[in-house]
Motif scaffolding. Structure first.
Motif, PDB file in Angstrom:
ATOM      1  N   ALA A 189       0.821  -1.217   0.000  1.00  0.00           N
ATOM      2  CA  ALA A 189       0.000   0.000   0.000  1.00  0.00           C
ATOM      3  C   ALA A 189       0.850   1.260   0.000  1.00  0.00           C
ATOM      4  CB  ALA A 189      -0.937   0.001   1.206  1.00  0.00           C
ATOM      5  N   GLY A 190       2.108   1.155   0.424  1.00  0.00           N
ATOM      6  CA  GLY A 190       2.992   2.321   0.478  1.00  0.00           C
ATOM      7  C   GLY A 190       3.583   2.706  -0.866  1.00  0.00           C
ATOM      8  N   GLY A 191       3.424   1.868  -1.886  1.00  0.00           N
ATOM      9  CA  GLY A 191       3.929   2.190  -3.211  1.00  0.00           C
ATOM     10  C   GLY A 191       5.418   1.956  -3.373  1.00  0.00           C
ATOM     11  N   LEU A 192       5.871   1.988  -4.621  1.00  0.00           N
ATOM     12  CA  LEU A 192       7.278   1.718  -4.928  1.00  0.00           C
ATOM     13  C   LEU A 192       8.216   2.777  -4.369  1.00  0.00           C
ATOM     14  CD1 LEU A 192       7.061   0.541  -8.658  1.00  0.00           C
ATOM     15  CD2 LEU A 192       7.400  -0.892  -6.638  1.00  0.00           C
ATOM     16  N   ASP A 193       7.738   3.994  -4.198  1.00  0.00           N
ATOM     17  CA  ASP A 193       8.616   5.080  -3.761  1.00  0.00           C
ATOM     18  C   ASP A 193       8.789   5.145  -2.248  1.00  0.00           C
ATOM     19  OD1 ASP A 193       9.061   5.895  -6.366  1.00  0.00           O
ATOM     20  OD2 ASP A 193       7.395   7.316  -6.356  1.00  0.00           O
ATOM     21  N   GLN A 194       8.100   4.300  -1.515  1.00  0.00           N
ATOM     22  CA  GLN A 194       8.226   4.341  -0.053  1.00  0.00           C
ATOM     23  C   GLN A 194       9.671   4.071   0.358  1.00  0.00           C
ATOM     24  OE1 GLN A 194       6.717   0.689   2.107  1.00  0.00           O
ATOM     25  NE2 GLN A 194       5.726   0.327   0.101  1.00  0.00           N
ATOM     26  N   ALA A 195      10.105   4.720   1.415  1.00  0.00           N
ATOM     27  CA  ALA A 195      11.501   4.638   1.851  1.00  0.00           C
ATOM     28  C   ALA A 195      11.950   3.206   2.158  1.00  0.00           C
ATOM     29  CB  ALA A 195      11.720   5.543   3.063  1.00  0.00           C
ATOM     30  N   PRO A 196      11.140   2.363   2.818  1.00  0.00           N
ATOM     31  CA  PRO A 196      11.612   1.000   3.096  1.00  0.00           C
ATOM     32  C   PRO A 196      11.930   0.203   1.834  1.00  0.00           C
ATOM     33  CG  PRO A 196       9.756   1.538   4.503  1.00  0.00           C
ATOM     34  CD  PRO A 196       9.857   2.640   3.500  1.00  0.00           C
ATOM     35  N   PHE A 197      11.094   0.360   0.805  1.00  0.00           N
ATOM     36  CA  PHE A 197      11.371  -0.402  -0.415  1.00  0.00           C
ATOM     37  C   PHE A 197      12.566   0.165  -1.163  1.00  0.00           C
ATOM     38  CE2 PHE A 197      10.538  -1.711  -4.888  1.00  0.00           C
ATOM     39  CZ  PHE A 197      10.708  -3.071  -4.683  1.00  0.00           C
ATOM     40  N   GLN A 198      12.718   1.483  -1.147  1.00  0.00           N
ATOM     41  CA  GLN A 198      13.897   2.068  -1.771  1.00  0.00           C
ATOM     42  C   GLN A 198      15.167   1.617  -1.055  1.00  0.00           C
ATOM     43  OE1 GLN A 198      14.079   3.868  -4.696  1.00  0.00           O
ATOM     44  NE2 GLN A 198      11.957   3.151  -4.852  1.00  0.00           N
ATOM     45  N   ALA A 199      15.070   1.433   0.265  1.00  0.00           N
ATOM     46  CA  ALA A 199      16.224   0.918   1.022  1.00  0.00           C
ATOM     47  C   ALA A 199      16.556  -0.509   0.584  1.00  0.00           C
ATOM     48  CB  ALA A 199      15.929   0.959   2.516  1.00  0.00           C
ATOM     49  N   LEU A 200      15.518  -1.310   0.317  1.00  0.00           N
ATOM     50  CA  LEU A 200      15.758  -2.672  -0.147  1.00  0.00           C
ATOM     51  C   LEU A 200      16.400  -2.668  -1.530  1.00  0.00           C
ATOM     52  CD1 LEU A 200      15.487  -5.725   0.150  1.00  0.00           C
ATOM     53  CD2 LEU A 200      13.110  -5.524  -0.654  1.00  0.00           C
ATOM     54  N   LEU A 201      15.906  -1.817  -2.426  1.00  0.00           N
ATOM     55  CA  LEU A 201      16.515  -1.718  -3.756  1.00  0.00           C
ATOM     56  C   LEU A 201      17.973  -1.277  -3.669  1.00  0.00           C
ATOM     57  CD1 LEU A 201      13.673  -0.081  -5.885  1.00  0.00           C
ATOM     58  CD2 LEU A 201      14.454  -2.458  -5.971  1.00  0.00           C
ATOM     59  N   GLU A 202      18.249  -0.338  -2.790  1.00  0.00           N
ATOM     60  CA  GLU A 202      19.633   0.108  -2.613  1.00  0.00           C
ATOM     61  C   GLU A 202      20.498  -1.044  -2.106  1.00  0.00           C
ATOM     62  OE1 GLU A 202      22.987   2.557  -2.518  1.00  0.00           O
ATOM     63  OE2 GLU A 202      21.029   2.900  -3.467  1.00  0.00           O
ATOM     64  N   LEU A 203      19.946  -1.832  -1.201  1.00  0.00           N
ATOM     65  CA  LEU A 203      20.667  -2.978  -0.659  1.00  0.00           C
ATOM     66  C   LEU A 203      21.053  -3.964  -1.760  1.00  0.00           C
ATOM     67  CD1 LEU A 203      21.475  -4.060   2.179  1.00  0.00           C
ATOM     68  CD2 LEU A 203      19.334  -5.364   2.148  1.00  0.00           C
ATOM     69  N   MET A 204      20.192  -4.099  -2.764  1.00  0.00           N
ATOM     70  CA  MET A 204      20.447  -5.067  -3.823  1.00  0.00           C
ATOM     71  C   MET A 204      21.597  -4.663  -4.743  1.00  0.00           C
ATOM     72  SD  MET A 204      18.497  -7.326  -2.817  1.00  0.00           S
ATOM     73  CE  MET A 204      19.064  -8.463  -4.074  1.00  0.00           C
ATOM     74  N   ARG A 205      22.156  -3.495  -4.553  1.00  0.00           N
ATOM     75  CA  ARG A 205      23.358  -3.117  -5.301  1.00  0.00           C
ATOM     76  C   ARG A 205      24.592  -3.839  -4.763  1.00  0.00           C
ATOM     77  NH1 ARG A 205      23.501   3.348  -5.681  1.00  0.00           N
ATOM     78  NH2 ARG A 205      25.320   2.795  -6.969  1.00  0.00           N
ATOM     79  N   ASP A 206      24.478  -4.418  -3.560  1.00  0.00           N
ATOM     80  CA  ASP A 206      25.575  -5.151  -2.925  1.00  0.00           C
ATOM     81  C   ASP A 206      25.586  -6.577  -3.463  1.00  0.00           C
ATOM     82  OD1 ASP A 206      27.205  -6.639  -1.140  1.00  0.00           O
ATOM     83  OD2 ASP A 206      26.750  -5.277   0.510  1.00  0.00           O
ATOM     84  N   ASP A 207      26.722  -7.019  -3.986  1.00  0.00           N
ATOM     85  CA  ASP A 207      26.810  -8.348  -4.583  1.00  0.00           C
ATOM     86  C   ASP A 207      26.583  -9.475  -3.580  1.00  0.00           C
ATOM     87  OD1 ASP A 207      27.257  -7.348  -7.091  1.00  0.00           O
ATOM     88  OD2 ASP A 207      29.442  -7.544  -6.995  1.00  0.00           O
ATOM     89  N   ARG A 208      26.650  -9.169  -2.285  1.00  0.00           N
ATOM     90  CA  ARG A 208      26.364 -10.208  -1.289  1.00  0.00           C
ATOM     91  C   ARG A 208      24.871 -10.414  -1.079  1.00  0.00           C
ATOM     92  NH1 ARG A 208      29.536  -7.342   3.500  1.00  0.00           N
ATOM     93  NH2 ARG A 208      28.511  -5.620   2.388  1.00  0.00           N
ATOM     94  N   ALA A 209      24.053  -9.466  -1.495  1.00  0.00           N
ATOM     95  CA  ALA A 209      22.629  -9.467  -1.165  1.00  0.00           C
ATOM     96  C   ALA A 209      21.803 -10.228  -2.190  1.00  0.00           C
ATOM     97  CB  ALA A 209      22.123  -8.034  -1.055  1.00  0.00           C
ATOM     98  N   TRP A 210      20.970 -11.137  -1.695  1.00  0.00           N
ATOM     99  CA  TRP A 210      19.979 -11.854  -2.490  1.00  0.00           C
ATOM    100  C   TRP A 210      18.602 -11.539  -1.901  1.00  0.00           C
ATOM    101  CZ3 TRP A 210      21.039 -16.297  -5.950  1.00  0.00           C
ATOM    102  CH2 TRP A 210      22.406 -16.474  -6.212  1.00  0.00           C
TER     103      TRP A 210
END
Length: 294
Positions: A189-210
């Motif tokens: 319900a918070g949408g793609l731009d919500q801060a928690p999801f953006q934090a998850l997307l940022e996390l996925m830039r780390d090669d250790r993160a799945w």
């Protein structure tokens, strides 16, 4: 249910349909599912929060055949605690088609860990979700992370997305690959731009993160399918790290608001990952890299 007695939860859908929108490829993997019991042979933990009906390996293999899947990753659930016997029995039954994620504590010896590894375990899981008990003791957490690292295991982490920033330093210190369960339970319900999801997307830039694009029935704001509101989140995660995405049913779906039909969840992959080649990567190639099935 008497006071203090674990709550009984419903079992999975009694008659899930076969996929109707596509046919999974050879080697397709359910990378997040559970084995519960049978309790007469594998008793549940005395301190469990819930009691599921038996959902053992025989039930699971009937489901796999119907869904057209051929491999699986069994994730130890809290109702069995750190007694991984039911999961290990299932791994041995699979003869190389299955891998496992165990729950362990400081009582496990190096020989215990080696036995789990020989059975097919390739990771251990920690829960950070508040309503499921919250974060583990961090001294114990780090001690166990470093103990399993020599086996080449990864760490599976169950978070609420809103808590990711609080644990950014912990994730940055991880000495091995780690997997975020269920898209970090992001509220759609918070949408793609919500801060928690953006934090998850940022996390996925780390090669250790799945990340696992599982749990649509948990994330949706609507309850029953078609889970349309979850689709943009899964697509964004696949676009961010296509080589580090996994998918699973979460069968037999403990503690859900609405019991899903697993056939619907397999069909949903057509919307999550419209490209057939990429879908095969997520279901076959990615789990092969992380779990080295025999």
């Amino acid at each position: 249910m008497s006071a203090g007695e674990p709550k009984a939860i419903p079992g999975p859908h009694p008659d899930p349909h076969a996929p109707t929108r596509w046919t999974p490829p050879a080697g397709a993997t359910d990378a997040h599912c559970h084995i519960f019991g049978p309790a007469a042979r594998f008793p549940f933990a005395a301190d469990r929060a819930y009691t599921p009906p038996d959902s053992g390996i025989d039930d699971f293999e009937r489901l796999q055949e119907r869904l057209g899947l051929s491999r699986a990753v069994f994730v130890q659930a809290s109702c069995h605690g750190t007694d991984n016997a039911a999961m290990v029995d299932a791994l041995r039954r699979g003869a190389g088609r299955y891998a496992g994620v165990a729950m362990i504590d400081d009582s496990f010896t190096d020989a215990d860990l080696a036995a789990l590894h020989d059975a097919g375990v390739r990771g251990t899981r920690f829960n950070f979700v508040a309503h499921l008990g919250g974060a583990p003791d961090l001294d114990t957490f780090w001690h166990l992370v470093h103990r399993v690292q020599p086996f080449g295991w990864h760490i599976v982490l169950h978070f609420d997305a809103k808590d990711l920033p609080e644990h950014a330093e912990l994730l940055d210190r991880m000495p091995c690959p780690y997997v975020i369960d269920h898209m970090a339970r992001v509220p759609t319900a918070g949408g793609l731009d919500q801060a928690p999801f953006q934090a998850l997307l940022e996390l996925m830039r780390d090669d250790r993160a799945w990340v696992k694009i599982s749990g649509a029935e948990r994330l949706t704001a609507d309850g029953p399918p078609p889970y349309d509101d979850v689709v943009p989140f899964a697509r964004a995660l696949v676009a961010a790290a296509p080589d580090r995405v996994l998918w699973g049913t979460d069968w037999p779906h403990p503690n859900v608001r609405h019991m899903p039909d697993d056939g619907d969840l397999v069909d949903l992959l057509v919307d999550f990952i419209p490209d057939e080649t990429l879908r095969r990567q997520v279901l076959v190639t990615n789990p092969e890299r992380l779990y080295d099935f025999a």
